[in-house]
Design a protein around this motif. Structure first.
Motif, PDB file in Angstrom:
ATOM      1  N   PHE A 174     -12.403  -2.869 -13.186  1.00 38.18           N
ATOM      2  CA  PHE A 174     -11.229  -2.893 -12.312  1.00 38.18           C
ATOM      3  C   PHE A 174     -11.099  -4.290 -11.721  1.00 38.18           C
ATOM      4  N   GLY A 175      -9.890  -4.835 -11.767  1.00 45.17           N
ATOM      5  CA  GLY A 175      -9.647  -6.152 -11.196  1.00 45.17           C
ATOM      6  C   GLY A 175      -9.099  -6.060  -9.781  1.00 45.17           C
ATOM      7  N   GLU A 176      -8.920  -7.198  -9.144  1.00 43.22           N
ATOM      8  CA  GLU A 176      -8.374  -7.237  -7.790  1.00 43.22           C
ATOM      9  C   GLU A 176      -6.915  -6.791  -7.797  1.00 43.22           C
ATOM     10  N   PRO A 177      -6.493  -6.076  -6.748  1.00 47.52           N
ATOM     11  CA  PRO A 177      -5.096  -5.594  -6.683  1.00 47.52           C
ATOM     12  C   PRO A 177      -4.101  -6.747  -6.722  1.00 47.52           C
ATOM     13  N   LEU A 178      -2.995  -6.515  -7.411  1.00 46.56           N
ATOM     14  CA  LEU A 178      -1.922  -7.497  -7.518  1.00 46.56           C
ATOM     15  C   LEU A 178      -0.795  -7.103  -6.567  1.00 46.56           C
ATOM     16  N   ASP A 179      -0.290  -8.076  -5.813  1.00 45.96           N
ATOM     17  CA  ASP A 179       0.772  -7.840  -4.829  1.00 45.96           C
ATOM     18  C   ASP A 179       2.068  -8.456  -5.348  1.00 45.96           C
ATOM     19  N   PHE A 180       3.107  -7.635  -5.489  1.00 46.87           N
ATOM     20  CA  PHE A 180       4.386  -8.119  -5.991  1.00 46.87           C
ATOM     21  C   PHE A 180       5.489  -8.011  -4.944  1.00 46.87           C
ATOM     22  N   SER A 181       5.106  -8.031  -3.682  1.00 46.71           N
ATOM     23  CA  SER A 181       6.096  -7.879  -2.607  1.00 46.71           C
ATOM     24  C   SER A 181       7.135  -9.008  -2.612  1.00 46.71           C
ATOM     25  N   ARG A 182       6.792 -10.152  -3.176  1.00 49.14           N
ATOM     26  CA  ARG A 182       7.735 -11.269  -3.225  1.00 49.14           C
ATOM     27  C   ARG A 182       8.954 -10.952  -4.097  1.00 49.14           C
ATOM     28  N   TYR A 183       8.849  -9.906  -4.916  1.00 46.79           N
ATOM     29  CA  TYR A 183       9.936  -9.544  -5.814  1.00 46.79           C
ATOM     30  C   TYR A 183      10.740  -8.332  -5.334  1.00 46.79           C
ATOM     31  N   TYR A 184      10.395  -7.787  -4.174  1.00 47.21           N
ATOM     32  CA  TYR A 184      11.115  -6.615  -3.691  1.00 47.21           C
ATOM     33  C   TYR A 184      12.606  -6.943  -3.533  1.00 47.21           C
ATOM     34  N   ASN A 185      13.449  -5.962  -3.819  1.00 42.78           N
ATOM     35  CA  ASN A 185      14.908  -6.071  -3.778  1.00 42.78           C
ATOM     36  C   ASN A 185      15.480  -6.858  -4.962  1.00 42.78           C
TER      37      ASN A 185
END
Length: 238
Positions: A174-185
């Protein structure tokens, strides 16, 4: 209740004894809240082995054929897949597929874990193939992190076409969680969807020893099948 009985008293003890899985990065799984576990796909047993290593329940999208069988066998298969947390996925496209994805989004909204294979199908040859953007749409709709996951050697235990798995050891990373909040909307931007998907596939590739091929696995399978049919037709014509 049925799920926990299967996991702790039936499937879990059997799988752990037979396949003796080693696990790396288990602390990357969030303790609470919804998240997508996006992994490579080497064998049909991937969906059963990976969840056994996590204390939380993991729901997978499984092809709808497993839930529509006839007779006693069909009912038993449906019973088992529902019992181990599989959700029926209609791959025909359109409204049917959207409804299937809605079931997964509902689970994420409830704070559950959803497992998904961005490649869309099992690798035909052990290589890692291009991801489909459905995973990116799910990320942006649910607004949850993505944990990359890699199964190791499951294709040796149960390759495509084999009905009964061999005895052997498998691994899970398992790798570190990826955050894609910069792409919301930005759900409607196809370039954003491709960027998210490619980033997930890069993270999976970094965890694995697989060769990456930037084409869809389904295309490779279709080509191989077409070649097989042509060869068979050539033989029949002689």
């Amino acid at each position: 209740m049925f799920y926990w009985l299967l996991r702790h008293w039936v499937v879990g003890p059997f799988m752990n004894r037979v396949f003796r899985p080693w696990v790396v990065g288990l602390d990357n799984i969030p303790e609470h809240g919804g998240a997508i576990i996006a992994g490579n796909h080497l064998s049909v047993i991937d969906s059963f082995l990976m969840p056994l290593t996590i204390d939380r329940r993991v729901y997978y999208l499984a092809k709808s054929d497993y839930f529509t069988g006839k007779g006693l066998k069909g009912r038993l298969v449906r019973w088992f897949f529902l019992g181990v947390g599989q959700l029926p996925m209609d791959r025909s496209g359109g409204a049917a597929s959207s409804q299937s994805l809605s079931a997964a989004l509902d689970k994420l909204a409830e704070g559950q874990l959803i497992g998904i294979y961005p490649e869309g199908t099992r690798s035909p040859d052990g290589k890692l193939y291009r991801g489909r953007t459905g995973v990116a749409r799910m990320v942006l709709d649910a607004r949850v992190p993505v944990v990359p996951c890699v199964m190791v050697d499951t294709e040796k235990i149960m390759p495509i076409g084999r009905r009964i798995p061999r005895v052997g050891r498998i691994g899970i990373r398992f790798g570190e969680p990826l955050d894609f909040s910069r792409y919301y909307n930005l759900e409607g931007d196809r370039f954003v969807l491709r960027s998210i998907t490619d980033e997930i596939m890069v993270a999976i590739n970094r965890l694995s020893d697989q060769e990456y091929v930037d084409v869809y696995a389904s295309s490779v399978k279709s080509r191989v099948e077409a070649e097989r049919r042509a060869l068979a037709a050539g033989r029949d014509g002689r």
